[in-house]
Design a protein around this motif. Structure first.
Motif, PDB file in Angstrom:
ATOM      1  N   TYR A   1      42.686  33.801  42.127  1.00  0.00           N
ATOM      2  CA  TYR A   1      43.117  32.977  41.005  1.00  0.00           C
ATOM      3  C   TYR A   1      42.383  33.462  39.762  1.00  0.00           C
ATOM      4  O   TYR A   1      41.170  33.702  39.803  1.00  0.00           O
ATOM      5  N   GLY A   2      43.095  33.626  38.666  1.00  0.00           N
ATOM      6  CA  GLY A   2      42.417  34.096  37.460  1.00  0.00           C
ATOM      7  C   GLY A   2      43.311  34.155  36.250  1.00  0.00           C
ATOM      8  O   GLY A   2      44.540  33.982  36.342  1.00  0.00           O
ATOM      9  N   GLY A   3      42.705  34.364  35.098  1.00  0.00           N
ATOM     10  CA  GLY A   3      43.425  34.487  33.846  1.00  0.00           C
ATOM     11  C   GLY A   3      42.687  35.414  32.908  1.00  0.00           C
ATOM     12  O   GLY A   3      41.534  35.804  33.163  1.00  0.00           O
ATOM     13  N   VAL A   4      43.340  35.785  31.817  1.00  0.00           N
ATOM     14  CA  VAL A   4      42.765  36.718  30.837  1.00  0.00           C
ATOM     15  C   VAL A   4      42.910  36.141  29.440  1.00  0.00           C
ATOM     16  O   VAL A   4      43.983  35.653  29.067  1.00  0.00           O
ATOM     17  N   VAL A   5      41.830  36.202  28.670  1.00  0.00           N
ATOM     18  CA  VAL A   5      41.854  35.745  27.281  1.00  0.00           C
ATOM     19  C   VAL A   5      41.275  36.830  26.377  1.00  0.00           C
ATOM     20  O   VAL A   5      40.531  37.707  26.835  1.00  0.00           O
ATOM     21  N   GLN A   6      41.614  36.758  25.102  1.00  0.00           N
ATOM     22  CA  GLN A   6      41.062  37.680  24.110  1.00  0.00           C
ATOM     23  C   GLN A   6      40.256  36.893  23.098  1.00  0.00           C
ATOM     24  O   GLN A   6      40.749  35.939  22.492  1.00  0.00           O
ATOM     25  N   ALA A   7      38.998  37.272  22.939  1.00  0.00           N
ATOM     26  CA  ALA A   7      38.111  36.599  21.998  1.00  0.00           C
ATOM     27  C   ALA A   7      38.550  36.880  20.561  1.00  0.00           C
ATOM     28  O   ALA A   7      39.250  37.870  20.299  1.00  0.00           O
ATOM     29  N   PRO A   8      38.133  36.051  19.605  1.00  0.00           N
ATOM     30  CA  PRO A   8      38.482  36.301  18.200  1.00  0.00           C
ATOM     31  C   PRO A   8      38.030  37.672  17.692  1.00  0.00           C
ATOM     32  O   PRO A   8      38.653  38.228  16.781  1.00  0.00           O
ATOM     33  N   ASP A   9      36.954  38.232  18.272  1.00  0.00           N
ATOM     34  CA  ASP A   9      36.492  39.558  17.842  1.00  0.00           C
ATOM     35  C   ASP A   9      37.307  40.684  18.460  1.00  0.00           C
ATOM     36  O   ASP A   9      37.097  41.851  18.120  1.00  0.00           O
ATOM     37  N   GLY A  10      38.231  40.366  19.378  1.00  0.00           N
ATOM     38  CA  GLY A  10      39.099  41.373  19.982  1.00  0.00           C
ATOM     39  C   GLY A  10      38.738  41.770  21.401  1.00  0.00           C
ATOM     40  O   GLY A  10      39.546  42.405  22.081  1.00  0.00           O
ATOM     41  N   ALA A  11      37.545  41.428  21.882  1.00  0.00           N
ATOM     42  CA  ALA A  11      37.157  41.751  23.249  1.00  0.00           C
ATOM     43  C   ALA A  11      38.015  40.963  24.239  1.00  0.00           C
ATOM     44  O   ALA A  11      38.358  39.803  24.002  1.00  0.00           O
ATOM     45  N   ILE A  12      38.370  41.607  25.348  1.00  0.00           N
ATOM     46  CA  ILE A  12      39.228  40.996  26.357  1.00  0.00           C
ATOM     47  C   ILE A  12      38.381  40.558  27.543  1.00  0.00           C
ATOM     48  O   ILE A  12      37.565  41.334  28.058  1.00  0.00           O
ATOM     49  N   TRP A  13      38.600  39.314  27.999  1.00  0.00           N
ATOM     50  CA  TRP A  13      37.820  38.719  29.070  1.00  0.00           C
ATOM     51  C   TRP A  13      38.730  38.269  30.204  1.00  0.00           C
ATOM     52  O   TRP A  13      39.724  37.575  29.973  1.00  0.00           O
ATOM     53  N   LYS A  14      38.364  38.662  31.412  1.00  0.00           N
ATOM     54  CA  LYS A  14      39.067  38.231  32.622  1.00  0.00           C
ATOM     55  C   LYS A  14      38.154  37.274  33.379  1.00  0.00           C
ATOM     56  O   LYS A  14      37.008  37.598  33.665  1.00  0.00           O
ATOM     57  N   ILE A  15      38.660  36.089  33.691  1.00  0.00           N
ATOM     58  CA  ILE A  15      37.890  35.112  34.459  1.00  0.00           C
ATOM     59  C   ILE A  15      38.623  34.901  35.775  1.00  0.00           C
ATOM     60  O   ILE A  15      39.813  34.550  35.774  1.00  0.00           O
ATOM     61  N   ALA A  16      37.953  35.128  36.897  1.00  0.00           N
ATOM     62  CA  ALA A  16      38.667  35.152  38.173  1.00  0.00           C
ATOM     63  C   ALA A  16      37.791  34.718  39.339  1.00  0.00           C
ATOM     64  O   ALA A  16      36.560  34.741  39.274  1.00  0.00           O
ATOM     65  N   THR A  17      38.466  34.339  40.417  1.00  0.00           N
ATOM     66  CA  THR A  17      37.822  34.018  41.683  1.00  0.00           C
ATOM     67  C   THR A  17      38.687  34.535  42.822  1.00  0.00           C
ATOM     68  O   THR A  17      39.927  34.611  42.682  1.00  0.00           O
ATOM     69  N   SER A  18      38.069  34.876  43.937  1.00  0.00           N
ATOM     70  CA  SER A  18      38.835  35.279  45.119  1.00  0.00           C
ATOM     71  C   SER A  18      39.337  34.070  45.897  1.00  0.00           C
ATOM     72  O   SER A  18      40.191  34.189  46.772  1.00  0.00           O
TER      73      SER A  18
END
Length: 210
Positions: free
Chosen positions: A89-106
């Motif tokens: 389960y997981g999702g992806v967001v982009q910070a206001p500075d442009g860096a991309i973050w993936k938050i996930a769990t197995s």
């Protein structure tokens, strides 16, 4: 340059941003990573995909939702809404500075109340040649923990440090939900005791002394 494995770990990730004060506020509200994540000012041009994702691995879906929710509330843009998949389960967001973050769990189901606890902080580099970049890092002293040919490599890391992993660039962009094209600065620097160098794709390391 050849260094020993115990020195070849990432102690801090520095994001180069146009507005350090705003970025610091965002990251404190979104993820609370403390001194593992820093920001500093830059005006280096960058367009499109910067060639990396920052991944937060957590224990259960409700914690994914909590971190995605706080990031979006602080100003992030959703690239991939959090949802179940065959791997978890997981999702992806982009910070206001442009860096991309993936938050996930197995995990696909919660085992308890949602927390803000992060099990692993991983830098996922999207590189042109996974095998060649893997060999470069092995020569710098990093030990391979997992390797799947030319598709994915993960290096060993001390428990309190940030993990490093390699994808192909197109695979990394697909995982992020963006086009693979991009030019200019990566706007990320990896800090540790390994010394100052740049890898074959131009990702920079600098010395951090505590």
């Amino acid at each position: 340059m050849n260094i020993t494995t115990d020195r070849a770990t990432i102690e801090t990730v520095v994001l180069e941003v146009s507005d350090p004060a705003a970025a610091s506020t965002f990251y404190a509200e979104a993820f609370g990573l403390g001194d593992r994540l820093g920001v500093r000012a830059t005006d280096a041009p960058t367009t499109g995909f910067r060639g990396f994702l920052l991944s937060l691995v957590v224990s259960q879906p409700s914690t994914v939702d909590s971190l995605v929710g706080s990031a979006v509330a602080a100003g992030a843009t959703t690239l991939k809404p959090a949802k179940k998949s065959f791997w978890g389960y997981g999702g992806v967001v982009q910070a206001p500075d442009g860096a991309i973050w993936k938050i996930a769990t197995s995990a696909k189901k919660d085992s308890g109340p949602a927390t803000r606890e992060i099990d692993d902080f991983v830098v996922l580099l999207g590189v042109e040649n996974v095998k060649a970049t893997k060999q470069f890092y092995v020569e710098q002293g990093l030990a391979v923990a997992k390797s799947f040919g030319s598709k994915y490599v993960e290096f060993e890391a001390a428990s309190a440090s940030v993990k490093l992993a390699l994808y192909g660039r197109r695979a990394a962009a697909k995982d992020a939900g963006v086009a693979p094209e991009g030019t200019g600065s990566h706007r990320i620097v990896l800090g540790g005791a390994a010394g100052a160098f740049a890898d074959p794709d131009g990702f920079r390391w600098e010395t951090v002394r505590r």
